[in-house]
Design an enzyme around this catalytic site. Sequence first.
Site, mmCIF file in Angstrom:
data_model
loop_
_atom_site.group_PDB
_atom_site.id
_atom_site.type_symbol
_atom_site.label_atom_id
_atom_site.label_comp_id
_atom_site.label_asym_id
_atom_site.label_seq_id
_atom_site.Cartn_x
_atom_site.Cartn_y
_atom_site.Cartn_z
ATOM 1 N N LYS A 191 0.735 -1.327 0.103
ATOM 2 C CA LYS A 191 -0.021 -0.043 0.183
ATOM 3 C C LYS A 191 1.042 1.317 0.054
ATOM 4 C CE LYS A 191 -2.001 2.706 3.130
ATOM 5 N NZ LYS A 191 -1.873 3.865 2.492
ATOM 6 N N GLY A 244 6.770 4.406 8.612
ATOM 7 C CA GLY A 244 5.883 5.479 8.876
ATOM 8 C C GLY A 244 6.072 6.162 10.235
ATOM 9 N N SER A 245 5.145 6.475 10.989
ATOM 10 C CA SER A 245 5.111 7.392 12.045
ATOM 11 C C SER A 245 5.028 6.410 13.369
ATOM 12 C CB SER A 245 4.135 8.415 12.427
ATOM 13 O OG SER A 245 2.707 7.999 12.277
ATOM 14 N N THR A 246 5.919 6.730 14.387
ATOM 15 C CA THR A 246 5.845 5.840 15.558
ATOM 16 C C THR A 246 4.421 5.469 16.044
ATOM 17 O OG1 THR A 246 8.216 6.654 16.182
ATOM 18 C CG2 THR A 246 7.071 5.714 18.013
ATOM 19 N N GLY A 249 2.972 2.943 14.194
ATOM 20 C CA GLY A 249 3.919 1.778 14.191
ATOM 21 C C GLY A 249 3.631 1.070 15.587
ATOM 22 N N GLU A 266 9.986 0.591 10.562
ATOM 23 C CA GLU A 266 10.988 1.679 10.376
ATOM 24 C C GLU A 266 10.219 3.059 10.523
ATOM 25 O OE1 GLU A 266 13.962 1.262 9.472
ATOM 26 O OE2 GLU A 266 13.921 -0.866 8.618
ATOM 27 N N CYS A 300 13.101 10.653 7.696
ATOM 28 C CA CYS A 300 12.902 10.166 8.985
ATOM 29 C C CYS A 300 14.252 10.223 9.688
ATOM 30 C CB CYS A 300 12.452 8.766 8.969
ATOM 31 S SG CYS A 300 13.558 7.727 7.479
ATOM 32 N N GLU A 397 9.425 15.173 16.576
ATOM 33 C CA GLU A 397 9.834 15.223 15.491
ATOM 34 C C GLU A 397 8.958 16.119 14.553
ATOM 35 O OE1 GLU A 397 8.612 11.603 13.073
ATOM 36 O OE2 GLU A 397 10.789 11.855 12.117
#
Length: 771
Positions: A191, A244-246, A249, A266, A300, A397
């Site tokens: 995706k 993607g973002s934490t 995740g 990641e 990132c 971030e």
Amino acid sequence: MSVMDIFETMEYGPAPEADSTALAWIKDRQPFQLFINNSWVKPSSDSYLASVNPATGKPLAQVASATKADVDSAVAAARNAFASWGSTPGHVRARYLYAIARQVQKHARLLAVLESLDNGKSIRETRDIDIPLVARHFYAHAGWAQLMATELPGYAALGVVGQIIPWNFPLLMLAWKIAPALAMGNTVVLKPARYTSLTALKFAEIVQEIGLPAGVVNILTGEASQVGEALVRHPDVNKVAFTGSTDVGRSIRRATAGSGKKLSLELGGKSPFIVFDDADLDSVVEGVVDAIWFNQGQVCCAGSRLLVQEDIAEALYAKIRARMERLRLGNPLDKAVDMGAIVSPAQLQDIQQLVARGVEEGAELWQPSWACPTEGYFFPPTLFTNVSPAATIAQVEIFGPVLVAMTFRTPGEAIALANNTRYGLAASVWSDNINLALDVAPRIKAGTVWINCTNQFDASSGFGGYRESGFGREGGKEGLYEYVRPAALPAIDRTPKLFIGGKQVRPDSGYSLAVHNPAGQLIGEVGEGNRKDIRNAVEAAHAASGWASTTPHNRAQILFYIAENLSVREQEFAARVVQQTACTHAQAANEVQATISRLFTYAAWADKFEGSIHRPPLRGVVLAMKEPIGVIGLACPDEYPLLGFISLIAPAIAMGNTVIALPSQRSPLSATDCYQIFETSDLPSGVVNIVTGPHDILSQVLSEHDDVDAMWYFGPVQGSQRVEAASAGNMKHTWVNDGSPRDWLNTLHGEGEEFLRASTQVKNIWVPYGE
Ligand code: NAD
Ligand code: MN
């Protein structure tokens, strides 16, 4: 404008890359459909989403919005394709990957222009960085497909992989996901991000062009809430790979817990860019440009925290401001532009809000005097000085072109500041003193450290995070293990106190637990450890972190010594095993022998499980160092009370970790008998801590503990699920058995590389050379 004016201002004229071919390519395919089983399929929703050009704010294309039903059919196609792709010889897979790499190169300019149009990043970057790295990744993985049988013997493909990628490097992230998956024999449902699907759709055409078997690669565009969630939860997906973002995740970690799905994450970062006072400041300035204004800072691993030695800070800021004044921001297709557009209005708003917050919290903001274009989504390069380390902009971030500067005095202070974050993706170290740089690099908690350079990537060298930047690597040999599992293992037939910080202590609860033999007779008691005991043990394990910097030779010696001391008491340990498990004496003696041999194995590996040196296309080397993970919680199996316990402890400590072990809950006495052995083997206090008691409670506490970096769990299937779910808090590494037993006597089950890899993570240190 006269020649003289031009000479004075050194102003460039516009040099736009033509977009007509790309726009015609898009127009011919409106609206874009889903790519399932090598065909273009209408989404079951029959609805489409606009993909927008961020440099103009105008729609570029309509892409299909997939639903759960489309995920089902894509996964079914991938499963069907896996039946033959999974057993296609490595050489044949290598030829397909090679064909993809060639085709990417043939369509390089179209891909570069599409990427610029869809994402807003400059054509200079897509043309010179993104697309060449994509081709390189497929070439390198064609090589790994060719070598899989000899380089990863005993490993097999996982099956169907669900892959979810972000918008900042749309095609490059696709390559990082698809190349290793295919090389190792998996099939894929991918995706792309909502805003940036176009190059993935061009990639789907490449898949058709080279005749990749149908169903090996499937691409579903659409919304996270539809496609992303369905892919993550699909019962027939064997692995989820996410960038993607934490926050997302973390939710994926929770959603896949206990499902048996392999997972790599990641995630985000807040990477330090450390400048010592002996660095070459002009190179540093160019490094800063690459660190934080590359891709508008939407990277990132962006070097978003500038840490400068105090005595040169003002001089460096002045140089950076002068350079910022000359950065060129504008039409991403202009070949002379340094910075393009921010990907979306929402992302732009996030950046604006965080910058406003920085000003509110008292930091000093500097932006160049020139104005951004008013059409499209642009944000100027921004420097904050006078920032407190606790300020929001120093911790969160921003994912935009915003650099936050702080100062330090000593190398120790620099390291402390660098590590003052929950992330650990990357770092840059700038110094002309190689001794200093190579001393600092290993002390920074990050998956990649660049010395006198920044934002270098290559397929040879794994990329990925420490801490809340996630786990798993992309690239390098280590990246391949994310897409394989050990091939079918051979089938299986069948009150001491606690030990914390090198001392025997009473359990906090003051209670003891009875230990029975299989006939139900009472054979002893152990302490009933609780939450407080775990906390103390974690503290002791942390205090012993110096173990990581003892020499591997020293660790090997201690493991040999433990084995020697155990062999002196062989009879007694065998008798204890018989007492607890009612096995025969011969079986127990065999278990003790196997335990001694296991200790020898890891004493042997302690100084031999080494890193490697990569040669990416740069003048220099990459040192891929295997580092310990830190503090590891170990829930040992119930069976094999001695061997099961040592099988987990030995690899972990051989690699420099410190541990909190929960010995066999049913038969804990072999482990508690080891106290004296450890005490007399020169093992430093706190390296091994043992807490007896109920595994479900104690492993939950360990899994939730923010100062535990990894958790291994060998026990019932529900326990595996709980450990994975609870680990999401600080994104700790987990290794669980999903309820499947191992034959600990068998060296294929019970020892080797799998254990060593779980005990380590790779840090890549980039060291360019030449003046
Ligand atoms: P995001 O997490 O919002 O989205 C990433 C992808 O996940 C998108 O495809 C999105 O549609 C999908 N997604 C979102 N919610 C989901 C859910 N609940 N279930 C399944 N899928 C879901 O991040 P983003 O804003 O697209 O990307 C920026 C972030 O990515 C930054 O935090 C950045 O640091 C990180 N990033 C990390 C790396 C790395 O290698 N570590 C690389 C690039 C970006
Ligand atoms: Mn777009």
